[in-house]
Design a protein around this motif. Structure first.
Motif, mmCIF file in Angstrom:
data_model
loop_
_atom_site.group_PDB
_atom_site.id
_atom_site.type_symbol
_atom_site.label_atom_id
_atom_site.label_comp_id
_atom_site.label_asym_id
_atom_site.label_seq_id
_atom_site.Cartn_x
_atom_site.Cartn_y
_atom_site.Cartn_z
ATOM 1 N N PRO A 220 0.816 -0.978 0.284
ATOM 2 C CA PRO A 220 -0.085 0.050 -0.243
ATOM 3 C C PRO A 220 0.777 1.277 -0.232
ATOM 4 C CG PRO A 220 -0.521 -1.580 1.327
ATOM 5 C CD PRO A 220 0.452 -1.767 1.036
ATOM 6 N N ASP A 221 1.967 1.134 0.556
ATOM 7 C CA ASP A 221 3.141 2.475 0.938
ATOM 8 C C ASP A 221 3.440 3.245 -0.879
ATOM 9 O OD1 ASP A 221 2.362 3.207 3.611
ATOM 10 O OD2 ASP A 221 4.329 1.899 3.827
ATOM 11 N N THR A 222 3.582 2.151 -1.535
ATOM 12 C CA THR A 222 4.541 2.231 -2.347
ATOM 13 C C THR A 222 3.027 2.122 -3.532
ATOM 14 O OG1 THR A 222 5.365 -0.650 -2.821
ATOM 15 C CG2 THR A 222 6.266 0.546 -1.944
ATOM 16 N N VAL A 223 1.904 1.458 -3.986
ATOM 17 C CA VAL A 223 1.178 1.661 -5.308
ATOM 18 C C VAL A 223 1.452 3.106 -5.647
ATOM 19 C CG1 VAL A 223 -0.980 1.583 -6.181
ATOM 20 C CG2 VAL A 223 0.366 -0.039 -4.915
ATOM 21 N N ASN A 224 1.578 3.413 -7.075
ATOM 22 C CA ASN A 224 2.044 4.701 -7.414
ATOM 23 C C ASN A 224 3.080 5.611 -7.044
ATOM 24 O OD1 ASN A 224 0.392 4.542 -9.362
ATOM 25 N ND2 ASN A 224 -1.733 5.078 -8.902
ATOM 26 N N LEU A 225 4.315 4.998 -6.662
ATOM 27 C CA LEU A 225 5.520 5.641 -5.934
ATOM 28 C C LEU A 225 5.691 6.622 -7.226
ATOM 29 C CD1 LEU A 225 7.376 5.357 -3.465
ATOM 30 C CD2 LEU A 225 8.801 4.212 -4.758
ATOM 31 N N ILE A 226 5.788 6.319 -8.361
ATOM 32 C CA ILE A 226 6.306 6.846 -9.572
ATOM 33 C C ILE A 226 5.146 7.732 -10.240
ATOM 34 C CG2 ILE A 226 7.414 7.198 -11.985
ATOM 35 C CD1 ILE A 226 9.248 7.307 -9.297
ATOM 36 N N SER A 227 4.058 8.993 -10.479
ATOM 37 C CA SER A 227 3.498 9.105 -11.231
ATOM 38 C C SER A 227 3.458 10.835 -11.544
ATOM 39 C CB SER A 227 2.710 9.275 -10.345
ATOM 40 O OG SER A 227 0.929 9.505 -11.507
#
Length: 332
Positions: A220-227
């Motif tokens: 949950p903390d790394t979902v869409n970390l790069i957007s």
């Protein structure tokens, strides 16, 4: 009641990693049921008699982990590092043990990553495609196709700063190879958290790296970390490589960044839907054909020694669980 000594092991995905000879220690014995592939609708029937299941990427959700569907299930042995496809809360609530096989593919994934780097930095796949469509003849030359949005030719390794996001076995192996190639390396801290000693703040890694490599778990903390915000903060000549899980980087934002020439190129080995294709992925839409975008079909892990490592770790997990009461590499 006599303690259980005979176990039914169901291997759901032998097309990915062949099943080893378990050769369990006495008094334990097993019956192994093997399936090259298993679809979601086949899981309930195949899991019903299983005491232990082995799989790599097949999802096991709460409905099939219910005691009514898998009444005998005691262990889920994942033949991979990532376990995000398993509903671990459902396993925890029933006391089902979950194990994984970490570090087995580190060298293969790291070498694949470096191959993707050279492909993206040198625009190998892109120029190959242009040649096949006759563009070398039509344009008289394709050297300019190697230039990044800054208009400059490709950088060499000694000019690269590699930002590694995720510092497990894969990240450490990538770091070693990158340093041997003459690259400077930055190890990213966690986004939005205090930076540990020896790490570089996440935002600094995004701003200063010319190559950004994602090799971290999805949670949950790394979902869409790069957007979108991260792509806008990157250098125009940056290359982004994802060999972790698709969810840590927005595919839509990646395509938009490449189209806007915010970054120089990208490479991915993981996809939001697998198998991926033109009908269900923004990466393969018709208007992406001339982007410097390389995609491989989740094969970074594939290598002869990877399979051997996976098999040995799987055997160790099951034997340790039987003898010691817990697998060597326990997740739940």
């Amino acid at each position: 009641m006599q303690p259980q000594t005979h176990y039914v092991i169901v291997a759901f995905e032998t097309s990915l990693v062949p099943v080893p000879d378990f050769n369990l220690p006495a008094p334990y014995t097993c019956e192994v049921r093997q399936y090259e592939r298993t679809s979601l609708d086949q899981i309930p029937e195949r899991i019903r008699d299983a005491d232990i299941v082995t799989l790599s990427i097949l999802p096991l959700r709460a409905e099939v982990l219910d005691a009514a569907v898998s009444p005998r299930l005691k262990m889920v042995a994942v033949v991979a590092s990532g376990t995000d496809s398993i509903d671990k809360e459902a396993c925890r609530s029933r006391g089902i043990v979950v194990s994984n096989t970490p570090h087995c593919n580190a060298r293969s994934v790291a070498e694949h990553t470096i191959a993707l780097y050279f492909d993206a930095r040198r625009s190998l796949t892109l120029t190959h495609s242009l040649i096949r469509t006759g563009q070398w003849i039509e344009r008289k030359g394709l050297a300019k196709s190697l230039a990044g949005p800054d208009g400059k030719p490709p950088r060499t390794c000694q000019s690269e700063t590699v930002g590694i996001v995720g510092y497990g076995a894969v990240g450490k192996t990538i770091e070693s190879i990158a340093k041997n190639l003459g690259m400077k390396t930055l190890i990213s801290g966690r986004k939005g958290q205090p930076t540990a000693e020896g790490r570089t703040p996440f935002d600094t890694v995004i701003r200063e790296s010319s190559v950004i490599i994602l090799c971290l778990p999805q949670n949950p903390d790394t979902v869409n970390l790069i957007s979108e915000p991260e792509f806008k903060a990157m250098k125009s000549y940056a290359i982004v490589i994802n060999v972790s899980r698709a969810g840590v980087m927005s595919e839509e934002a990646l395509v938009a960044a490449l189209k806007a020439r915010n970054i120089a190129g990208a490479a991915v080995d993981v996809h939001s839907k697998e198998p991926a294709g033109p009908g269900d992925s923004p990466l393969f839409a018709p208007d992406t054909a001339e982007l410097n975008l390389i995609a491989t079909p989740h094969t970074a892990w594939v290598a002869e020694n990877t399979n051997l490592n996976y098999q040995n770790s799987l055997i160790e997990n099951i034997r340790s669980w039987l003898i010691m009461g817990h697998p060597k590499f326990q997740v739940v």
